[in-house]
Design a protein around this motif. Structure first.
Motif, PDB file in Angstrom:
ATOM      1  N   ARG A  28       0.836  -1.211   0.000  1.00 10.02           N
ATOM      2  CA  ARG A  28       0.000   0.000   0.000  1.00 10.02           C
ATOM      3  C   ARG A  28       0.869   1.259   0.000  1.00 10.02           C
ATOM      4  NH1 ARG A  28      -3.933  -2.805  -1.288  1.00 10.02           N
ATOM      5  NH2 ARG A  28      -5.602  -3.399   0.096  1.00 10.02           N
ATOM      6  N   SER A  29       1.931   1.256   0.804  1.00  9.75           N
ATOM      7  CA  SER A  29       2.830   2.408   0.837  1.00  9.75           C
ATOM      8  C   SER A  29       3.496   2.613  -0.511  1.00  9.75           C
ATOM      9  CB  SER A  29       3.894   2.219   1.918  1.00  9.75           C
ATOM     10  OG  SER A  29       3.309   2.215   3.191  1.00  9.75           O
ATOM     11  N   TYR A  30       3.906   1.534  -1.140  1.00  9.39           N
ATOM     12  CA  TYR A  30       4.515   1.612  -2.475  1.00  9.39           C
ATOM     13  C   TYR A  30       3.510   2.209  -3.465  1.00  9.39           C
ATOM     14  CZ  TYR A  30       7.483   0.180  -6.398  1.00  9.39           C
ATOM     15  OH  TYR A  30       8.288   0.169  -7.499  1.00  9.39           O
ATOM     16  N   GLN A  31       2.270   1.706  -3.432  1.00 10.20           N
ATOM     17  CA  GLN A  31       1.230   2.200  -4.327  1.00 10.20           C
ATOM     18  C   GLN A  31       0.930   3.676  -4.086  1.00 10.20           C
ATOM     19  OE1 GLN A  31      -2.056  -0.442  -3.619  1.00 10.20           O
ATOM     20  NE2 GLN A  31      -1.128  -2.130  -4.757  1.00 10.20           N
ATOM     21  N   MET A  32       0.919   4.102  -2.818  1.00  7.66           N
ATOM     22  CA  MET A  32       0.658   5.513  -2.515  1.00  7.66           C
ATOM     23  C   MET A  32       1.765   6.415  -3.056  1.00  7.66           C
ATOM     24  SD  MET A  32      -1.151   5.654   1.236  1.00  7.66           S
ATOM     25  CE  MET A  32      -0.028   4.574   2.084  1.00  7.66           C
ATOM     26  N   ASN A  33       3.016   5.953  -2.983  1.00  4.50           N
ATOM     27  CA  ASN A  33       4.112   6.734  -3.558  1.00  4.50           C
ATOM     28  C   ASN A  33       3.965   6.852  -5.076  1.00  4.50           C
ATOM     29  OD1 ASN A  33       6.302   7.657  -1.614  1.00  4.50           O
ATOM     30  ND2 ASN A  33       5.892   5.585  -0.901  1.00  4.50           N
ATOM     31  N   ILE A  34       3.574   5.778  -5.724  1.00  8.88           N
ATOM     32  CA  ILE A  34       3.335   5.811  -7.172  1.00  8.88           C
ATOM     33  C   ILE A  34       2.203   6.778  -7.491  1.00  8.88           C
ATOM     34  CG2 ILE A  34       2.444   4.464  -9.132  1.00  8.88           C
ATOM     35  CD1 ILE A  34       5.292   3.752  -8.631  1.00  8.88           C
ATOM     36  N   GLU A  35       1.123   6.710  -6.726  1.00 14.27           N
ATOM     37  CA  GLU A  35      -0.030   7.586  -6.945  1.00 14.27           C
ATOM     38  C   GLU A  35       0.354   9.053  -6.755  1.00 14.27           C
ATOM     39  OE1 GLU A  35      -3.555   8.607  -8.325  1.00 14.27           O
ATOM     40  OE2 GLU A  35      -2.837   6.538  -8.246  1.00 14.27           O
ATOM     41  N   MET A  36       1.156   9.323  -5.736  1.00 16.51           N
ATOM     42  CA  MET A  36       1.612  10.693  -5.492  1.00 16.51           C
ATOM     43  C   MET A  36       2.440  11.205  -6.669  1.00 16.51           C
ATOM     44  SD  MET A  36       4.610  12.452  -4.364  1.00 16.51           S
ATOM     45  CE  MET A  36       5.527  11.030  -3.894  1.00 16.51           C
ATOM     46  N   MET A  37       3.298  10.343  -7.201  1.00 16.95           N
ATOM     47  CA  MET A  37       4.125  10.746  -8.341  1.00 16.95           C
ATOM     48  C   MET A  37       3.269  10.938  -9.597  1.00 16.95           C
ATOM     49  SD  MET A  37       7.427   8.378  -7.442  1.00 16.95           S
ATOM     50  CE  MET A  37       8.611   9.005  -8.618  1.00 16.95           C
ATOM     51  N   ASN A  38       2.262  10.094  -9.779  1.00 18.29           N
ATOM     52  CA  ASN A  38       1.348  10.259 -10.914  1.00 18.29           C
ATOM     53  C   ASN A  38       0.551  11.558 -10.805  1.00 18.29           C
ATOM     54  OD1 ASN A  38       1.925   8.014 -12.495  1.00 18.29           O
ATOM     55  ND2 ASN A  38       0.524   6.704 -11.364  1.00 18.29           N
ATOM     56  N   THR A  39       0.089  11.874  -9.609  1.00 15.85           N
ATOM     57  CA  THR A  39      -0.643  13.123  -9.393  1.00 15.85           C
ATOM     58  C   THR A  39       0.246  14.327  -9.691  1.00 15.85           C
ATOM     59  OG1 THR A  39      -2.052  12.090  -7.741  1.00 15.85           O
ATOM     60  CG2 THR A  39      -1.915  14.493  -7.687  1.00 15.85           C
ATOM     61  N   THR A  40       1.491  14.265  -9.252  1.00 16.40           N
ATOM     62  CA  THR A  40       2.446  15.350  -9.529  1.00 16.40           C
ATOM     63  C   THR A  40       2.655  15.504 -11.032  1.00 16.40           C
ATOM     64  OG1 THR A  40       3.561  14.971  -7.426  1.00 16.40           O
ATOM     65  CG2 THR A  40       4.790  16.165  -9.109  1.00 16.40           C
ATOM     66  N   ARG A  41       2.787  14.385 -11.725  1.00 13.80           N
ATOM     67  CA  ARG A  41       2.955  14.434 -13.184  1.00 13.80           C
ATOM     68  C   ARG A  41       1.751  15.097 -13.844  1.00 13.80           C
ATOM     69  NH1 ARG A  41       1.271  11.474 -17.421  1.00 13.80           N
ATOM     70  NH2 ARG A  41       0.287   9.940 -16.075  1.00 13.80           N
ATOM     71  N   GLN A  42       0.545  14.733 -13.400  1.00  9.14           N
ATOM     72  CA  GLN A  42      -0.669  15.335 -13.964  1.00  9.14           C
ATOM     73  C   GLN A  42      -0.720  16.833 -13.690  1.00  9.14           C
ATOM     74  OE1 GLN A  42      -3.763  12.979 -12.185  1.00  9.14           O
ATOM     75  NE2 GLN A  42      -3.456  11.252 -13.586  1.00  9.14           N
ATOM     76  N   LEU A  43      -0.335  17.252 -12.495  1.00  6.73           N
ATOM     77  CA  LEU A  43      -0.309  18.682 -12.159  1.00  6.73           C
ATOM     78  C   LEU A  43       0.685  19.430 -13.042  1.00  6.73           C
ATOM     79  CD1 LEU A  43      -0.461  18.553  -8.266  1.00  6.73           C
ATOM     80  CD2 LEU A  43      -2.251  19.377  -9.814  1.00  6.73           C
ATOM     81  N   MET A  44       1.824  18.822 -13.294  1.00  4.97           N
ATOM     82  CA  MET A  44       2.834  19.458 -14.142  1.00  4.97           C
ATOM     83  C   MET A  44       2.303  19.607 -15.580  1.00  4.97           C
ATOM     84  SD  MET A  44       6.276  17.674 -12.633  1.00  4.97           S
ATOM     85  CE  MET A  44       7.464  18.631 -13.551  1.00  4.97           C
ATOM     86  N   LEU A  45       1.622  18.587 -16.059  1.00  8.57           N
ATOM     87  CA  LEU A  45       1.053  18.652 -17.421  1.00  8.57           C
ATOM     88  C   LEU A  45      -0.041  19.741 -17.493  1.00  8.57           C
ATOM     89  CD1 LEU A  45       0.866  14.866 -18.350  1.00  8.57           C
ATOM     90  CD2 LEU A  45       2.419  16.592 -19.303  1.00  8.57           C
ATOM     91  N   LYS A  46      -0.849  19.826 -16.454  1.00  8.36           N
ATOM     92  CA  LYS A  46      -1.898  20.863 -16.412  1.00  8.36           C
ATOM     93  C   LYS A  46      -1.258  22.250 -16.394  1.00  8.36           C
ATOM     94  CE  LYS A  46      -5.664  18.365 -16.088  1.00  8.36           C
ATOM     95  NZ  LYS A  46      -6.577  18.275 -17.199  1.00  8.36           N
ATOM     96  N   THR A  47      -0.164  22.390 -15.676  1.00 13.71           N
ATOM     97  CA  THR A  47       0.539  23.682 -15.620  1.00 13.71           C
ATOM     98  C   THR A  47       1.065  24.046 -17.001  1.00 13.71           C
ATOM     99  OG1 THR A  47       1.182  23.279 -13.330  1.00 13.71           O
ATOM    100  CG2 THR A  47       2.429  24.946 -14.519  1.00 13.71           C
ATOM    101  N   LEU A  48       1.597  23.073 -17.717  1.00  9.76           N
ATOM    102  CA  LEU A  48       2.105  23.327 -19.080  1.00  9.76           C
ATOM    103  C   LEU A  48       0.946  23.700 -20.020  1.00  9.76           C
ATOM    104  CD1 LEU A  48       4.763  20.503 -19.439  1.00  9.76           C
ATOM    105  CD2 LEU A  48       5.175  22.955 -19.159  1.00  9.76           C
ATOM    106  N   ASP A  49      -0.226  23.117 -19.796  1.00 13.56           N
ATOM    107  CA  ASP A  49      -1.384  23.419 -20.642  1.00 13.56           C
ATOM    108  C   ASP A  49      -1.868  24.857 -20.450  1.00 13.56           C
ATOM    109  OD1 ASP A  49      -1.469  20.978 -21.869  1.00 13.56           O
ATOM    110  OD2 ASP A  49      -3.047  20.145 -20.589  1.00 13.56           O
ATOM    111  N   LEU A  50      -1.550  25.492 -19.331  1.00 17.31           N
ATOM    112  CA  LEU A  50      -1.956  26.869 -19.098  1.00 17.31           C
ATOM    113  C   LEU A  50      -1.373  27.827 -20.142  1.00 17.31           C
ATOM    114  CD1 LEU A  50      -1.643  27.277 -15.212  1.00 17.31           C
ATOM    115  CD2 LEU A  50      -3.746  27.260 -16.568  1.00 17.31           C
ATOM    116  N   GLY A  51      -0.209  27.500 -20.660  1.00 16.88           N
ATOM    117  CA  GLY A  51       0.451  28.364 -21.650  1.00 16.88           C
ATOM    118  C   GLY A  51      -0.124  28.242 -23.044  1.00 16.88           C
ATOM    119  N   ARG A  52      -1.035  27.347 -23.268  1.00 18.40           N
ATOM    120  CA  ARG A  52      -1.595  27.154 -24.625  1.00 18.40           C
ATOM    121  C   ARG A  52      -2.742  28.067 -24.892  1.00 18.40           C
ATOM    122  NH1 ARG A  52      -1.443  20.633 -25.449  1.00 18.40           N
ATOM    123  NH2 ARG A  52       0.785  20.486 -25.276  1.00 18.40           N
TER     124      ARG A  52
END
Length: 135
Positions: free
Chosen positions: A111-135
């Motif tokens: 579960r801890s391993y999965q939560m770390n993966i989920e946290m990293m996936n959420t961060t990746r999605q936030l970064m992509l959303k931030t990049l989309d702001l410039g479009r």
């Protein structure tokens, strides 16, 4: 954006630590019925100890394995009078591995391993959303 990048560095420390915990738990389960190891001693359960650590180039604290220790719980004594490793009273020393405890460790580490993966996936999605702001 830089603070979001540090999230990957911090998260990776959690992945490495929990992977080690899963490996140690696997060894415990695999050796739960081992009478003797390569050194001739009865296998003893092992546990992973964690400590927090500074993560280079990150604005936060990660985790690392500080040590792997053998359990000091008493070995199990099983009555097996015909066994070649039995003592004069017919008892064989068996590992002090508790299968229920190991199952809990496995589920918790997974579960801890999965939560770390989920946290990293959420961060990746936030970064992509931030990049989309410039479009």
């Amino acid at each position: 954006m830089m603070s979001l990048m540090s999230t990957f560095n911090i998260g990776s420390t959690g992945l490495v630590a929990q992977a080690m915990r899963l490996n140690v738990t696997s060894s415990n389960v695999a050796n739960a019925e081992s009478v003797a190891g390569p050194d001739g001693r009865t296998y003893r359960a092992r546990h992973v100890l964690f400590r927090s650590t500074e993560v280079p180039n990150a604005q936060g604290v990660g985790v690392e394995v500080s040590n792997i220790v053998e359990s000091d719980a008493p070995l199990r004594q099983e009555y097996k009078p015909g066994h070649p490793m039995a003592n004069a009273n017919g008892y064989v020393q068996m590992p002090n591995v508790n299968p229920v405890e190991e199952m809990v460790n496995m589920i918790s580490a997974s579960r801890s391993y999965q939560m770390n993966i989920e946290m990293m996936n959420t961060t990746r999605q936030l970064m992509l959303k931030t990049l989309d702001l410039g479009r």
